[in-house]
Design a protein around this motif. Structure first.
Motif, PDB file in Angstrom:
ATOM      1  N   ILE A 290      -3.102   4.594  -3.081  1.00  0.00           N
ATOM      2  CA  ILE A 290      -4.315   5.215  -2.543  1.00  0.00           C
ATOM      3  C   ILE A 290      -3.991   6.692  -2.330  1.00  0.00           C
ATOM      4  CG2 ILE A 290      -6.042   5.161  -0.712  1.00  0.00           C
ATOM      5  CD1 ILE A 290      -4.083   2.176  -0.543  1.00  0.00           C
TER       6      ILE A 290
ATOM      7  N   PHE B 231      -8.754   6.095   3.931  1.00  0.00           N
ATOM      8  CA  PHE B 231      -8.215   5.214   4.966  1.00  0.00           C
ATOM      9  C   PHE B 231      -9.261   4.204   5.418  1.00  0.00           C
ATOM     10  CE2 PHE B 231      -7.391   4.792   9.687  1.00  0.00           C
ATOM     11  CZ  PHE B 231      -6.293   3.961   9.570  1.00  0.00           C
TER      12      PHE B 231
ATOM     13  N   PHE C 216       0.059   5.003   0.408  1.00  0.00           N
ATOM     14  CA  PHE C 216      -1.082   5.828   0.812  1.00  0.00           C
ATOM     15  C   PHE C 216      -0.640   7.265   1.058  1.00  0.00           C
ATOM     16  CE2 PHE C 216      -4.122   7.835   3.498  1.00  0.00           C
ATOM     17  CZ  PHE C 216      -5.333   7.204   3.281  1.00  0.00           C
TER      18      PHE C 216
ATOM     19  N   PHE D 289       0.837  -1.197   0.000  1.00  0.00           N
ATOM     20  CA  PHE D 289       0.000   0.000   0.000  1.00  0.00           C
ATOM     21  C   PHE D 289       0.870   1.244   0.000  1.00  0.00           C
ATOM     22  CE2 PHE D 289      -2.763  -3.051   2.419  1.00  0.00           C
ATOM     23  CZ  PHE D 289      -3.714  -3.210   1.432  1.00  0.00           C
TER      24      PHE D 289
ATOM     25  N   THR E  36      -9.807   1.497   2.674  1.00  0.00           N
ATOM     26  CA  THR E  36      -8.769   0.474   2.590  1.00  0.00           C
ATOM     27  C   THR E  36      -8.869  -0.491   3.768  1.00  0.00           C
ATOM     28  OG1 THR E  36      -7.294   1.906   1.329  1.00  0.00           O
ATOM     29  CG2 THR E  36      -6.277   0.072   2.488  1.00  0.00           C
TER      30      THR E  36
END
Length: 390
Positions: A180, A250, A13, A11, A253
């Motif tokens: 993300i 957030f 992010f 991930f 995910t």
């Protein structure tokens, strides 16, 4: 205390982090970039940015731009053929849940024989296992809904048979990388921000009341619920509120991770049946329509009162002491996001379909009924639909 957890996705992010795509160890030399059949990724610049990032990494690319809001079997097969015909060795999914779901299925069918429905479990699917490794998938999510950037599942509609069924479960379908970047979500319209946000919420609430819930999934689920309840109204009200967009990304995910440790319930089975017959019904909107009656069913049965109280507290009712407080929090959140008055009838759903929808839900995704905290019969599903109808 027992659970399995395996989320091998890397991930990445944070705001602006799409610009780091070229720095990643990408899984091939030629990418098929999958986008929706709409205009958003072209108009907001995310497609050009993604293609530029791939170019900087020395990656060739082709674009497949035909994915619908509820992706069809025929679209999956067309995408898989495009990947094969162009010699693509990995897929970049740039979009929301539908694009990411479809991309996983395309990745599987680009390397395996037959039809996607040969590999579907449920309904008329043949339930075969994938023989060959799917193409690797990189996800760049542009919405806060579905959590598909974090799991090994996708949902595909067979428009020939009116079946909408989850595909996947194979660990080889986890994205290798998921970016993300909440900045990519700024342009999502308020209505769809709400629909997607409630999909996030229900992945978490369903997994929390599920028979398969555990300490690990609870941790993710409650954090997702808390962030969604607090920040979704702000994201709906002002798409440029980057704190709200970040927190919803957030929460989303986390809700995707929850589904790899616990399991959602029949709320998803029922909605999938609704949108299998009504292709234009957004998944999140359908979930919103049935949510109040669905959760009231379990509250009336006292199936897991303490869990509903805990969720009500996570949604902001700090002195919650009755399971019904969850319904209060849920309805308040729907009102705050402007989606409390959604109507099935606006999407062409009629009461004479309820029996058919209830049958479809169990035949296509009956496994999720086993996750319900207590038994829910065919007649109970019909009653939930009746209570939800307007």
């Amino acid at each position: 205390m027992s659970f399995n957890m395996y989320v091998p996705t890397r991930f990445i992010f944070g705001c602006g982090r799409l610009s780091e795509l070229h720095e990643q160890k990408l899984p091939g030399k030629k990418a098929m970039v999958v986008i929706s059949n709409g205009k958003s990724s072209r108009e907001n610049g995310s497609l050009d940015r993604t293609l530029n990032e791939l170019s900087k990494a020395g990656i060739e690319s082709v674009v497949f731009d035909k994915v619908q809001a509820n992706p069809l079997k025929s679209t999956v097969m067309a995408g898989a053929k495009t990947a094969r015909d162009n010699g693509c060795d990995f897929i970049v999914a740039l979009g929301g849940g539908s694009v990411m779901d479809a991309s996983k299925a395309m990745a599987a069918m680009a390397t395996n024989d037959g039809d996607i429905w040969d590999y579907i479990n449920g309904g008329t699917g043949k339930g075969k296992a994938l023989t060959n490794d799917p193409l690797p998938v990189v996800c760049i999510t542009t919405t806060a809904g579905t959590g598909s950037e974090a799991d090994q599942w996708g949902v595909i509609t067979n428009d020939e048979t009116n079946e909408k069924i989850g595909f996947g479960g194979d660990d080889r379908l986890f994205p290798v990388i998921s970016i993300i970047d909440p900045e990519l979500m700024k342009t999502v319209p308020p209505k769809f921000t709400a629909y997607q946000g409630f999909d996030t919420l229900f992945h978490a609430t369903e997994s929390y009341i599920s028979k398969f819930a555990n300490l690990m999934s609870d941790m993710y689920a409650l954090t997702s619920i808390e962030n969604t309840a607090k920040y979704l109204p702000r994201a709906v009200k002002d798409g440029g509120d980057m704190e709200a967009r970040e927190r919803m990304a957030f929460a989303n995910t986390l809700s995707g991770i929850v589904m790899t440790i616990s399991v959602t319930t029949a709320e998803h089975s029922i909605e999938h049946a609704m949108s299998a017959y009504h292709q234009d019904l957004p998944h999140g909107a359908g979930l919103i329509m049935i949510s109040k009656a669905f959760y009231e069913f379990f509250i009336e049965k006292h199936a897991c009162d303490e869990r509903f109280i805990t969720m009500a507290k996570a949604m902001g009712i700090k002195d919650a002491n009755r399971a019904e407080d969850f319904i209060t929090a849920l309805v308040d959140l729907q009102k705050a996001c402007g989606v409390a008055d959604l109507k099935m009838s606006d999407y062409g759903i009629t009461p004479d379909e309820f029996d058919k929808i209830a049958t479809n839900a169990r035949e296509t995704m009956g496994g999720l009924f086993a996750a319900n905290p207590c038994e829910m019969t065919h007649e109970d599903v019909v009653e939930v639909l009746k209570k939800s109808y307007r």
